[in-house]
Design a protein around this motif. Sequence first.
Motif, PDB file in Angstrom:
ATOM      1  N   HIS A  87      16.904   5.128 -14.441  1.00 58.80           N
ATOM      2  CA  HIS A  87      18.260   5.660 -14.324  1.00 58.80           C
ATOM      3  C   HIS A  87      18.366   6.667 -13.177  1.00 58.80           C
ATOM      4  O   HIS A  87      19.407   6.728 -12.499  1.00 58.80           O
ATOM      5  N   ALA A  88      17.329   7.453 -12.957  1.00 54.98           N
ATOM      6  CA  ALA A  88      17.364   8.422 -11.859  1.00 54.98           C
ATOM      7  C   ALA A  88      17.442   7.713 -10.515  1.00 54.98           C
ATOM      8  O   ALA A  88      18.233   8.087  -9.635  1.00 54.98           O
ATOM      9  N   LEU A  89      16.636   6.676 -10.331  1.00 52.95           N
ATOM     10  CA  LEU A  89      16.666   5.940  -9.065  1.00 52.95           C
ATOM     11  C   LEU A  89      17.992   5.228  -8.859  1.00 52.95           C
ATOM     12  O   LEU A  89      18.467   5.081  -7.728  1.00 52.95           O
ATOM     13  N   ALA A  90      18.625   4.805  -9.949  1.00 53.45           N
ATOM     14  CA  ALA A  90      19.914   4.110  -9.843  1.00 53.45           C
ATOM     15  C   ALA A  90      20.992   5.009  -9.251  1.00 53.45           C
ATOM     16  O   ALA A  90      21.965   4.510  -8.662  1.00 53.45           O
ATOM     17  N   LYS A  91      20.830   6.328  -9.355  1.00 49.75           N
ATOM     18  CA  LYS A  91      21.834   7.249  -8.802  1.00 49.75           C
ATOM     19  C   LYS A  91      21.838   7.224  -7.273  1.00 49.75           C
ATOM     20  O   LYS A  91      22.788   7.690  -6.644  1.00 49.75           O
ATOM     21  N   GLY A  92      20.797   6.661  -6.694  1.00 49.71           N
ATOM     22  CA  GLY A  92      20.742   6.552  -5.240  1.00 49.71           C
ATOM     23  C   GLY A  92      21.338   5.268  -4.707  1.00 49.71           C
ATOM     24  O   GLY A  92      21.404   5.071  -3.483  1.00 49.71           O
TER      25      GLY A  92
END
Length: 316
Positions: A129-134
């Motif tokens: 989910h953190a990487l998806a914010k990029g």
Amino acid sequence: MASGTMRAVVVAKDAPGKLAIRETPKPAPRLGEALVKVAAVSLNRGETRRALSMADNGWIPGWDFAGTVETPASDGSGPRAGARVVGLVADGAWAEYVAAPTPVLAELPRSVSFAAASTLPVAGLTALHALAKGGLLLGRKVLIGGATGGVGSFACQLARLSGAHVVAAIRNREHESLVKRLGADEAAVGADVGAAASLGPFHLVLESVGGPSLAAAIRMLAPGGTCVLFGVSGAAETTFDARELFRIGAASLYGLILFDEIQREPAGIGLARLGRLIADGKLKPAIEVEARWTEVAGVAARLIERRFTGKAVLTF
């Protein structure tokens, strides 16, 4: 042991290590829940810290689990009886059985072990989910703070799979070869992510230390970049020059709480994706400690003392 009971790890402040295995009531699944016989769990700092310092006697910790469905959900949803699954609950996973809502469960490919699967819920989903914010990471610079930890080790691999140029922030030079095996193109060694300043700016920064490390992360963002904060292991408060943020241009700071994220996308969706990546040989959990669940007190103490990198798994 009575048929309606099970053994579970409970908070016991008078026990060595403040954790003990006790007989407790076996959970009764509600509508839309499956009863899972637990085969493995992994430990996270959040639940472990709560168990050792804040929780009341009798509380059963545990977020991550993998095992076999003993009783499928009565409403017909979710996996069938006997299915091998991985899942995530708010508490209670450190036990022989757990009742879990079917949307948080994902069936496992046969080639994925319970131990490997148990590392996925909190650490794997947080990284995902953190990487998806990029957004699209292809050819972008991504900085992973705490790259040797549970979230960081998954984030390095997933960012590399996404085509990013991955920079791993680590505290010790001896871990450089490890993070490069995990997919990092470069490593920055220092007390916090600020050590990577000369390698930026970054389209995406994953940060979990807080304090000066968060301030440094914000300064290193590229125009349109995002800093995702998912923890404050160092300090809850930080100070930075606000002009540094808006002068970058369209930069943003995102506070990520996993249990909020899975309200928008059920945990089972991401867990299925991660399980397939393990089965395909594209993702490898960094398990540093594997022990029987009867050793929980010692493993929990080692985790809090940061005596190992990667994940700790307990098997039943």
